[in-house]
Design a protein around this motif. Structure first.
Motif, mmCIF file in Angstrom:
data_model
loop_
_atom_site.group_PDB
_atom_site.id
_atom_site.type_symbol
_atom_site.label_atom_id
_atom_site.label_comp_id
_atom_site.label_asym_id
_atom_site.label_seq_id
_atom_site.Cartn_x
_atom_site.Cartn_y
_atom_site.Cartn_z
ATOM 1 N N GLY A 102 15.619 -6.487 31.086
ATOM 2 C CA GLY A 102 15.476 -7.896 30.738
ATOM 3 C C GLY A 102 14.233 -8.530 31.305
ATOM 4 N N GLN A 103 13.878 -8.191 32.556
ATOM 5 C CA GLN A 103 12.697 -8.780 33.171
ATOM 6 C C GLN A 103 11.437 -8.502 32.345
ATOM 7 O OE1 GLN A 103 11.119 -7.060 36.807
ATOM 8 N NE2 GLN A 103 12.258 -5.149 36.496
ATOM 9 N N PHE A 104 11.372 -7.338 31.715
ATOM 10 C CA PHE A 104 10.201 -6.998 30.907
ATOM 11 C C PHE A 104 10.255 -7.653 29.531
ATOM 12 C CE2 PHE A 104 10.404 -3.422 33.928
ATOM 13 C CZ PHE A 104 9.164 -3.607 34.518
ATOM 14 N N ALA A 105 11.452 -7.753 28.957
ATOM 15 C CA ALA A 105 11.583 -8.439 27.672
ATOM 16 C C ALA A 105 11.119 -9.881 27.799
ATOM 17 C CB ALA A 105 13.028 -8.374 27.183
ATOM 18 N N VAL A 106 11.471 -10.537 28.902
ATOM 19 C CA VAL A 106 11.018 -11.912 29.148
ATOM 20 C C VAL A 106 9.500 -11.970 29.192
ATOM 21 C CG1 VAL A 106 10.921 -13.760 30.874
ATOM 22 C CG2 VAL A 106 13.112 -12.667 30.339
ATOM 23 N N GLN A 107 8.897 -11.082 29.957
ATOM 24 C CA GLN A 107 7.445 -11.139 30.150
ATOM 25 C C GLN A 107 6.673 -10.784 28.878
ATOM 26 O OE1 GLN A 107 6.050 -9.741 34.257
ATOM 27 N NE2 GLN A 107 8.134 -8.898 34.163
ATOM 28 N N PHE A 108 7.136 -9.791 28.138
ATOM 29 C CA PHE A 108 6.425 -9.415 26.915
ATOM 30 C C PHE A 108 6.577 -10.492 25.840
ATOM 31 C CE2 PHE A 108 7.240 -4.810 28.346
ATOM 32 C CZ PHE A 108 6.055 -4.801 29.061
ATOM 33 N N ALA A 109 7.731 -11.144 25.784
ATOM 34 C CA ALA A 109 7.899 -12.244 24.834
ATOM 35 C C ALA A 109 6.989 -13.412 25.201
ATOM 36 C CB ALA A 109 9.360 -12.684 24.800
ATOM 37 N N LYS A 110 6.829 -13.671 26.490
ATOM 38 C CA LYS A 110 5.919 -14.737 26.911
ATOM 39 C C LYS A 110 4.471 -14.394 26.586
ATOM 40 C CE LYS A 110 6.284 -18.053 28.406
ATOM 41 N NZ LYS A 110 6.391 -19.328 27.647
ATOM 42 N N LYS A 111 4.116 -13.115 26.715
ATOM 43 C CA LYS A 111 2.750 -12.707 26.376
ATOM 44 C C LYS A 111 2.483 -12.883 24.883
ATOM 45 C CE LYS A 111 2.173 -9.513 30.228
ATOM 46 N NZ LYS A 111 1.168 -10.365 30.902
ATOM 47 N N LYS B 278 3.459 -15.458 23.406
ATOM 48 C CA LYS B 278 3.435 -16.921 23.296
ATOM 49 C C LYS B 278 4.709 -17.481 22.665
ATOM 50 C CE LYS B 278 -1.620 -17.094 23.141
ATOM 51 N NZ LYS B 278 -2.823 -17.576 22.425
ATOM 52 N N CYS B 279 5.825 -16.840 22.996
ATOM 53 C CA CYS B 279 7.125 -17.323 22.540
ATOM 54 C C CYS B 279 7.760 -18.223 23.603
ATOM 55 C CB CYS B 279 8.059 -16.145 22.257
ATOM 56 S SG CYS B 279 7.517 -15.074 20.903
ATOM 57 N N HIS B 280 8.756 -18.979 23.179
ATOM 58 C CA HIS B 280 9.593 -19.764 24.095
ATOM 59 C C HIS B 280 10.787 -18.892 24.433
ATOM 60 C CE1 HIS B 280 11.578 -23.444 25.675
ATOM 61 N NE2 HIS B 280 12.680 -22.810 25.291
ATOM 62 N N VAL B 281 10.997 -18.624 25.728
ATOM 63 C CA VAL B 281 11.998 -17.634 26.140
ATOM 64 C C VAL B 281 13.149 -18.288 26.885
ATOM 65 C CG1 VAL B 281 12.418 -15.513 27.437
ATOM 66 C CG2 VAL B 281 10.222 -15.851 26.276
ATOM 67 N N ILE B 282 14.367 -17.978 26.421
ATOM 68 C CA ILE B 282 15.601 -18.357 27.090
ATOM 69 C C ILE B 282 16.177 -17.085 27.696
ATOM 70 C CG2 ILE B 282 17.861 -19.438 26.809
ATOM 71 C CD1 ILE B 282 15.892 -19.770 23.804
ATOM 72 N N GLY B 283 16.579 -17.140 28.957
ATOM 73 C CA GLY B 283 17.116 -15.950 29.604
ATOM 74 C C GLY B 283 18.446 -16.194 30.247
ATOM 75 N N ILE C 93 8.918 -15.604 36.634
ATOM 76 C CA ILE C 93 8.202 -14.677 35.748
ATOM 77 C C ILE C 93 7.911 -15.310 34.383
ATOM 78 C CG2 ILE C 93 9.042 -12.614 36.916
ATOM 79 C CD1 ILE C 93 11.041 -12.226 34.607
ATOM 80 N N GLY C 94 8.113 -16.629 34.288
ATOM 81 C CA GLY C 94 7.676 -17.343 33.091
ATOM 82 C C GLY C 94 8.749 -17.740 32.115
ATOM 83 N N CYS C 95 10.018 -17.441 32.415
ATOM 84 C CA CYS C 95 11.092 -17.799 31.495
ATOM 85 C C CYS C 95 11.175 -19.321 31.368
ATOM 86 C CB CYS C 95 12.413 -17.238 32.007
ATOM 87 S SG CYS C 95 13.820 -17.514 30.917
ATOM 88 N N ASP C 96 11.132 -19.816 30.124
ATOM 89 C CA ASP C 96 11.126 -21.260 29.891
ATOM 90 C C ASP C 96 12.478 -21.902 30.179
ATOM 91 O OD1 ASP C 96 8.368 -21.665 28.542
ATOM 92 O OD2 ASP C 96 9.238 -19.984 27.438
#
Length: 363
Positions: free
Chosen positions: A172-181, A183-188, A202-205
């Motif tokens: 999950g930690q990587f899915a969050v970071q790659f989605a942010k890269k 330029k998506c809005h990420v819910i975790g 780690i950037g989760c919105d």
């Protein structure tokens, strides 16, 4: 000349005649019942392309108990080795492998039987590393799963809403970071405020502690148009909820269903009766991802992730059990505690077990 004559020592220390390893001795989703710590003979190098590392760190995966339950290959019968991944230093080489590797070199490896102090692995299942660090171990299965699955199935676009379940875990930690890269809005989703804080770092919105917030209500209120991409690894009720919150043309990527792994069937029931209608009404899709089916992309994924980590562009969070009741995970015997720790939902990042340094081995 036999290949065994090309077997070399590590810094002058002979490879021992025996070692410790974890073996699946009976099939069961209860890891402690299925697996035992045993002393075994160290294998000999009998083929040119083999590499012989001394293990320094091994990784824990939710699917370790799927393997111990015999779910991946029903034809395989006990006893067989447990564990999928490790990193260490090369202590011996087959003749051809010596053209690409050297004794003492840091190497990551993946394959069955990784929960052992020494392993013999084909060169094609290894990745050279700049050093032996537990952070690199996070990339072998967890990082590669997130990287390759999102590249192939996510089709992420800037501004899309991405929901990552079990977001503070190893993958999950990587899915969050790659989605942010992308330029998506990420819910975790996560299970504690401490994990929510990590996700924020780690950037989760929008981290969501589902034990403190009503997740379906929150998603309906804050994301009324639905979720564009769901990265799902929990299963059961979480799967059902996420299906209901998919947006028009939404995509769900299923990489696992950990909530059911400890059951006899390996699954928790989901409401599939209305699934075709729900997908049709939204032109939505559900796709599974299993890393072994995408190994042609593995080398390039590892190369890119290692570069990102070395440039400070990727967080590789490791949990070695420092906060566990009995302390840090040290030695193969602590793999059992580490698996329990994962299924209690305590970890933040990838769970890693440290093994002894070769100079301290008592074998």
């Amino acid at each position: 000349m036999s290949y065994s004559t090309h077997f070399m020592d590590f810094k002058g220390s002979a490879i021992p005649s025996s070692m410790k390893k974890l073996l699946v001795t009976k099939l069961s989703p209860n890891f402690r019942d299925a697996v035992s710590l045993q002393t075994a003979h160290c294998e000999e190098c009998c083929r040119a392309l083999l590499i012989y590392p001394f293990a320094r760190f091994v990784g824990i995966n939710a699917s370790d108990i799927n393997y111990s339950a015999g779910r991946y290959d029903p034809s395989v019968r006990p006893p067989f080795g447990a564990g999928f991944e490790g990193i260490g230093e090369v202590v011996g080489l087959g003749l051809s492998a010596s053209a690409h590797y050297a004794v003492g070199q840091a190497v990551a490896y993946f394959g069955d039987g990784a929960f052992a102090e020494y392993v013999v692995v084909p060169a094609k299942k290894t990745v050279p590393l700049p050093s032996v660090q537990p952070e690199f171990l996070t990339l072998l299965v967890s990082g590669a799963t997130a990287y390759i699955s999102l590249n192939n199935l996510g089709h992420l676009s800037e501004g899309e809403k991405v929901l990552v379940t079990a977001a503070a875990g190893g993958t999950g930690q990587f899915a969050v970071q790659f989605a942010k890269k992308a330029k998506c809005h990420v819910i975790g989703t996560c299970s504690s405020d401490i994990k929510a804080g990590f996700l924020k770092s780690i950037g989760c919105d929008r981290p969501v502690n589902y034990k403190a917030e009503d997740l379906p209500v929150m998603l309906h209120r804050e994301y009324p148009k639905g979720i564009d991409v769901v990265y799902e690894s929990v299963g059961g009720d979480m799967f059902d909820m996420a299906i209901n919150r998919l947006a028009i043309k939404g995509r769900m990527i299923v990489i696992g269903f950990i909530s059911g792994y400890q059951t006899g069937s390996g699954l928790k029931p989901v409401r599939t009766g209305t699934l075709p209608a729900k997908l049709l009404q939204k032109s939505a899709s559900v796709q599974g991802f299993f890393l072994p089916h995408f190994l042609s992309e593995y080398s390039e994924a590892m190369k890119h992730m290692l570069e990102m980590y070395e440039h400070g562009e990727l967080v590789c969070e490791v949990d070695m059990g420092e906060m566990a009741p009995e302390g840090k995970f040290l030695g193969l015997e602590s793999v059992f505690r580490a698996v329990d720790y994962m299924y209690l939902g305590k970890n933040i990042g990838k769970i890693v077990v440290e093994l002894a340094h070769p100079n301290s081995s008592k074998l």
